[in-house]
Design a protein around this motif. Sequence first.
Motif, PDB file in Angstrom:
ATOM      1  N   MET A   1       8.400 -17.634  -0.886  1.00 41.27           N
ATOM      2  CA  MET A   1       7.344 -16.792  -0.310  1.00 41.27           C
ATOM      3  C   MET A   1       6.019 -17.071  -1.015  1.00 41.27           C
ATOM      4  O   MET A   1       5.951 -17.083  -2.241  1.00 41.27           O
ATOM      5  CB  MET A   1       7.711 -15.307  -0.458  1.00 41.27           C
ATOM      6  CG  MET A   1       6.637 -14.343   0.011  1.00 41.27           C
ATOM      7  SD  MET A   1       7.126 -12.614  -0.228  1.00 41.27           S
ATOM      8  CE  MET A   1       5.627 -11.782   0.319  1.00 41.27           C
ATOM      9  N   LYS A   2       4.957 -17.269  -0.218  1.00 45.12           N
ATOM     10  CA  LYS A   2       3.623 -17.461  -0.767  1.00 45.12           C
ATOM     11  C   LYS A   2       3.007 -16.088  -1.055  1.00 45.12           C
ATOM     12  O   LYS A   2       3.073 -15.182  -0.224  1.00 45.12           O
ATOM     13  CB  LYS A   2       2.740 -18.206   0.232  1.00 45.12           C
ATOM     14  CG  LYS A   2       3.171 -19.644   0.503  1.00 45.12           C
ATOM     15  CD  LYS A   2       2.772 -20.553  -0.644  1.00 45.12           C
ATOM     16  CE  LYS A   2       3.012 -22.006  -0.282  1.00 45.12           C
ATOM     17  NZ  LYS A   2       2.593 -22.930  -1.369  1.00 45.12           N
ATOM     18  N   ILE A   3       2.415 -15.945  -2.226  1.00 45.43           N
ATOM     19  CA  ILE A   3       1.828 -14.657  -2.596  1.00 45.43           C
ATOM     20  C   ILE A   3       0.402 -14.852  -3.079  1.00 45.43           C
ATOM     21  O   ILE A   3       0.002 -15.939  -3.491  1.00 45.43           O
ATOM     22  CB  ILE A   3       2.659 -13.937  -3.676  1.00 45.43           C
ATOM     23  CG1 ILE A   3       2.746 -14.792  -4.949  1.00 45.43           C
ATOM     24  CG2 ILE A   3       4.042 -13.585  -3.150  1.00 45.43           C
ATOM     25  CD1 ILE A   3       3.449 -14.093  -6.103  1.00 45.43           C
ATOM     26  N   SER A   4      -0.362 -13.769  -3.025  1.00 41.67           N
ATOM     27  CA  SER A   4      -1.743 -13.757  -3.487  1.00 41.67           C
ATOM     28  C   SER A   4      -1.989 -12.438  -4.203  1.00 41.67           C
ATOM     29  O   SER A   4      -1.122 -11.550  -4.190  1.00 41.67           O
ATOM     30  CB  SER A   4      -2.700 -13.882  -2.294  1.00 41.67           C
ATOM     31  OG  SER A   4      -2.741 -12.669  -1.567  1.00 41.67           O
ATOM     32  N   PRO A   5      -3.147 -12.265  -4.818  1.00 44.11           N
ATOM     33  CA  PRO A   5      -3.436 -10.978  -5.475  1.00 44.11           C
ATOM     34  C   PRO A   5      -3.380  -9.796  -4.516  1.00 44.11           C
ATOM     35  O   PRO A   5      -3.211  -8.653  -4.948  1.00 44.11           O
ATOM     36  CB  PRO A   5      -4.853 -11.188  -6.031  1.00 44.11           C
ATOM     37  CG  PRO A   5      -4.935 -12.656  -6.289  1.00 44.11           C
ATOM     38  CD  PRO A   5      -4.183 -13.282  -5.140  1.00 44.11           C
ATOM     39  N   GLN A   6      -3.509 -10.054  -3.201  1.00 51.94           N
ATOM     40  CA  GLN A   6      -3.496  -8.974  -2.225  1.00 51.94           C
ATOM     41  C   GLN A   6      -2.111  -8.701  -1.643  1.00 51.94           C
ATOM     42  O   GLN A   6      -1.957  -7.842  -0.775  1.00 51.94           O
ATOM     43  CB  GLN A   6      -4.473  -9.296  -1.087  1.00 51.94           C
ATOM     44  CG  GLN A   6      -5.914  -9.470  -1.539  1.00 51.94           C
ATOM     45  CD  GLN A   6      -6.392  -8.313  -2.392  1.00 51.94           C
ATOM     46  OE1 GLN A   6      -6.189  -7.156  -2.040  1.00 51.94           O
ATOM     47  NE2 GLN A   6      -7.008  -8.617  -3.531  1.00 51.94           N
ATOM     48  N   THR A   7      -1.094  -9.402  -2.120  1.00 46.25           N
ATOM     49  CA  THR A   7       0.275  -9.160  -1.654  1.00 46.25           C
ATOM     50  C   THR A   7       0.755  -7.800  -2.134  1.00 46.25           C
ATOM     51  O   THR A   7       0.594  -7.452  -3.307  1.00 46.25           O
ATOM     52  CB  THR A   7       1.228 -10.251  -2.172  1.00 46.25           C
ATOM     53  OG1 THR A   7       0.780 -11.522  -1.701  1.00 46.25           O
ATOM     54  CG2 THR A   7       2.651 -10.004  -1.684  1.00 46.25           C
ATOM     55  N   LYS A   8       1.342  -7.018  -1.233  1.00 43.63           N
ATOM     56  CA  LYS A   8       1.842  -5.697  -1.589  1.00 43.63           C
ATOM     57  C   LYS A   8       3.114  -5.813  -2.443  1.00 43.63           C
ATOM     58  O   LYS A   8       3.935  -6.710  -2.235  1.00 43.63           O
ATOM     59  CB  LYS A   8       2.147  -4.882  -0.331  1.00 43.63           C
ATOM     60  CG  LYS A   8       0.926  -4.534   0.512  1.00 43.63           C
ATOM     61  CD  LYS A   8       0.066  -3.496  -0.186  1.00 43.63           C
ATOM     62  CE  LYS A   8      -1.124  -3.097   0.670  1.00 43.63           C
ATOM     63  NZ  LYS A   8      -0.735  -2.417   1.906  1.00 43.63           N
ATOM     64  N   ILE A   9       3.259  -4.896  -3.374  1.00 40.14           N
ATOM     65  CA  ILE A   9       4.454  -4.871  -4.226  1.00 40.14           C
ATOM     66  C   ILE A   9       5.704  -4.683  -3.371  1.00 40.14           C
ATOM     67  O   ILE A   9       6.767  -5.261  -3.650  1.00 40.14           O
ATOM     68  CB  ILE A   9       4.348  -3.752  -5.276  1.00 40.14           C
ATOM     69  CG1 ILE A   9       3.113  -3.950  -6.170  1.00 40.14           C
ATOM     70  CG2 ILE A   9       5.609  -3.681  -6.120  1.00 40.14           C
ATOM     71  CD1 ILE A   9       3.116  -5.242  -6.953  1.00 40.14           C
ATOM     72  N   SER A  10       5.601  -3.897  -2.307  1.00 37.23           N
ATOM     73  CA  SER A  10       6.751  -3.674  -1.425  1.00 37.23           C
ATOM     74  C   SER A  10       7.220  -4.965  -0.775  1.00 37.23           C
ATOM     75  O   SER A  10       8.421  -5.156  -0.564  1.00 37.23           O
ATOM     76  CB  SER A  10       6.393  -2.646  -0.342  1.00 37.23           C
ATOM     77  OG  SER A  10       5.275  -3.082   0.413  1.00 37.23           O
ATOM     78  N   ALA A  11       6.274  -5.865  -0.456  1.00 43.72           N
ATOM     79  CA  ALA A  11       6.648  -7.145   0.149  1.00 43.72           C
ATOM     80  C   ALA A  11       7.428  -8.004  -0.839  1.00 43.72           C
ATOM     81  O   ALA A  11       8.374  -8.701  -0.461  1.00 43.72           O
ATOM     82  CB  ALA A  11       5.397  -7.889   0.625  1.00 43.72           C
ATOM     83  N   LEU A  12       7.037  -7.951  -2.109  1.00 54.84           N
ATOM     84  CA  LEU A  12       7.754  -8.701  -3.139  1.00 54.84           C
ATOM     85  C   LEU A  12       9.190  -8.205  -3.264  1.00 54.84           C
ATOM     86  O   LEU A  12      10.138  -8.994  -3.318  1.00 54.84           O
ATOM     87  CB  LEU A  12       7.045  -8.548  -4.487  1.00 54.84           C
ATOM     88  CG  LEU A  12       5.594  -9.021  -4.580  1.00 54.84           C
ATOM     89  CD1 LEU A  12       5.023  -8.659  -5.943  1.00 54.84           C
ATOM     90  CD2 LEU A  12       5.493 -10.525  -4.333  1.00 54.84           C
ATOM     91  N   THR A  47      -1.221  -3.359  -4.242  1.00 55.65           N
ATOM     92  CA  THR A  47      -1.173  -4.818  -4.258  1.00 55.65           C
ATOM     93  C   THR A  47      -0.969  -5.306  -5.693  1.00 55.65           C
ATOM     94  O   THR A  47      -1.057  -4.527  -6.656  1.00 55.65           O
ATOM     95  CB  THR A  47      -2.472  -5.413  -3.713  1.00 55.65           C
ATOM     96  OG1 THR A  47      -3.555  -5.078  -4.606  1.00 55.65           O
ATOM     97  CG2 THR A  47      -2.785  -4.878  -2.322  1.00 55.65           C
ATOM     98  N   ILE A  48      -0.733  -6.611  -5.831  1.00 58.55           N
ATOM     99  CA  ILE A  48      -0.612  -7.182  -7.171  1.00 58.55           C
ATOM    100  C   ILE A  48      -1.892  -6.940  -7.968  1.00 58.55           C
ATOM    101  O   ILE A  48      -1.856  -6.563  -9.143  1.00 58.55           O
ATOM    102  CB  ILE A  48      -0.307  -8.694  -7.085  1.00 58.55           C
ATOM    103  CG1 ILE A  48       1.092  -8.920  -6.509  1.00 58.55           C
ATOM    104  CG2 ILE A  48      -0.424  -9.353  -8.462  1.00 58.55           C
ATOM    105  CD1 ILE A  48       1.446 -10.387  -6.287  1.00 58.55           C
ATOM    106  N   ALA A  49      -3.048  -7.127  -7.306  1.00 54.26           N
ATOM    107  CA  ALA A  49      -4.324  -6.923  -7.986  1.00 54.26           C
ATOM    108  C   ALA A  49      -4.492  -5.467  -8.415  1.00 54.26           C
ATOM    109  O   ALA A  49      -4.965  -5.180  -9.518  1.00 54.26           O
ATOM    110  CB  ALA A  49      -5.481  -7.340  -7.075  1.00 54.26           C
ATOM    111  N   ASP A  50      -4.081  -4.533  -7.539  1.00 57.97           N
ATOM    112  CA  ASP A  50      -4.162  -3.107  -7.885  1.00 57.97           C
ATOM    113  C   ASP A  50      -3.279  -2.808  -9.091  1.00 57.97           C
ATOM    114  O   ASP A  50      -3.697  -2.116 -10.025  1.00 57.97           O
ATOM    115  CB  ASP A  50      -3.695  -2.247  -6.706  1.00 57.97           C
ATOM    116  CG  ASP A  50      -4.632  -2.306  -5.518  1.00 57.97           C
ATOM    117  OD1 ASP A  50      -5.833  -2.557  -5.727  1.00 57.97           O
ATOM    118  OD2 ASP A  50      -4.156  -2.102  -4.393  1.00 57.97           O
ATOM    119  N   ALA A  51      -2.048  -3.312  -9.047  1.00 62.09           N
ATOM    120  CA  ALA A  51      -1.100  -3.049 -10.131  1.00 62.09           C
ATOM    121  C   ALA A  51      -1.609  -3.615 -11.448  1.00 62.09           C
ATOM    122  O   ALA A  51      -1.483  -2.987 -12.500  1.00 62.09           O
ATOM    123  CB  ALA A  51       0.271  -3.636  -9.786  1.00 62.09           C
TER     124      ALA A  51
END
Length: 284
Positions: A1-12, A47-51
Motif C-alpha cells: 500500500m502506498k502511503i503519504s502524510p495524509q493517509t488516515k490511521i484507520s486505512a493503515l 492522518t499520519i501528519a496529524d498523529a
Amino acid sequence: MKISPQTKISALIKENPKAIDAIASINSHFEKLRNPILRKILASRVTIADAARIGNATVATFFEKLEPLGFQSENDNVLAAKSPASVQSQTKAKPSDMPTDFVELDVREAIETGNDPFNLIMEAVKDLQPSQALKLINTFEPTPLITILNKRGYRHFVEEISANLVYTYFYKKVANKTVANAAEKVETLAQPDAKNTFGEMKQKFAGRLREIDVRYLEMPLPMTTILETLADLKPGEALFVIHKRVPQFLLPQLAERGFAYTFREISPERVDLILYPENHGSVN
C-alpha cells in the motif's frame, strides 16, 4: 500500500492490523490505539501528519515503523521531514487571547456509563460569559466536537495532562456575538425535517433503507457506526437507525454532511430514525 502524510490511521490498520503495534511502539501516546473504542473514534479522523504533530513525533518515524509491514511512501522525500518538536514546544503555552476564567465540565463518567454528553456540553457552552472558556475534561482529544465547534467559530486549545487525561478548552471572541449565539446556531442545524414525516420517508425509501441497531453499543460507537455507515451508502439509499434516543451529538454532523433526518419515538428506550441525503428528501 502506498502511503503519504495524509493517509488516515484507520486505512493503515485496515490494510494491516499490525500497524497498531508499529505505531504504538513510537511512543506511549499512541497506546490509545490498542483501545477498541478510542481506536474507533480517533483512527478514522487522524492522518499520519496529524498523529505526528499530536504525538510530537516525525512523519519519517511513522514511515520507518510501517515500512517493514509492506507500506511504501508515495514520495521518498517525506523521509527527510523535520521533527515537529519545535512547533510543538511553541504551542504548549495557552493562547494569549484565551480567557483565564474557566468553567469546568468533566464528561469522563458520562462516557464510561454510555451516556451522550452532548447536551451537557452545549448547555455549558450556552451559559458561558464572553470572558469565559469551557474546560472540557476527558480521556482523549474530542475530535468530533472540535470539528463541530471550530466550524462554528470557536477556538480551542488541547492540553494533554497524561495518557488518560486531556483538557480541551473552547472559547470564542467575536465582536457583538456571544457564545450563546453560536450554541443556538448548532441547535438550529440539529432540527428534524419539518416537511417530511417519518412514514413518508420510510415509504419513499422502501427497498433502499440500510438498517442498523446501535442501542447496545458502548459510547462513542453509536455515533461512529452511524457516520461510517452513512459514508458507505449507495446513491439513492437512506439509513434506518434504531437508537435508544435521538443522538444530539450526531445531528450537527449530519447537517455538515448534507443529510436530513426524521424520527419516530417507539418507546422510552427506543427511537427509530431515517437519515437521508437532503437532495433526495422531498416527497412528491
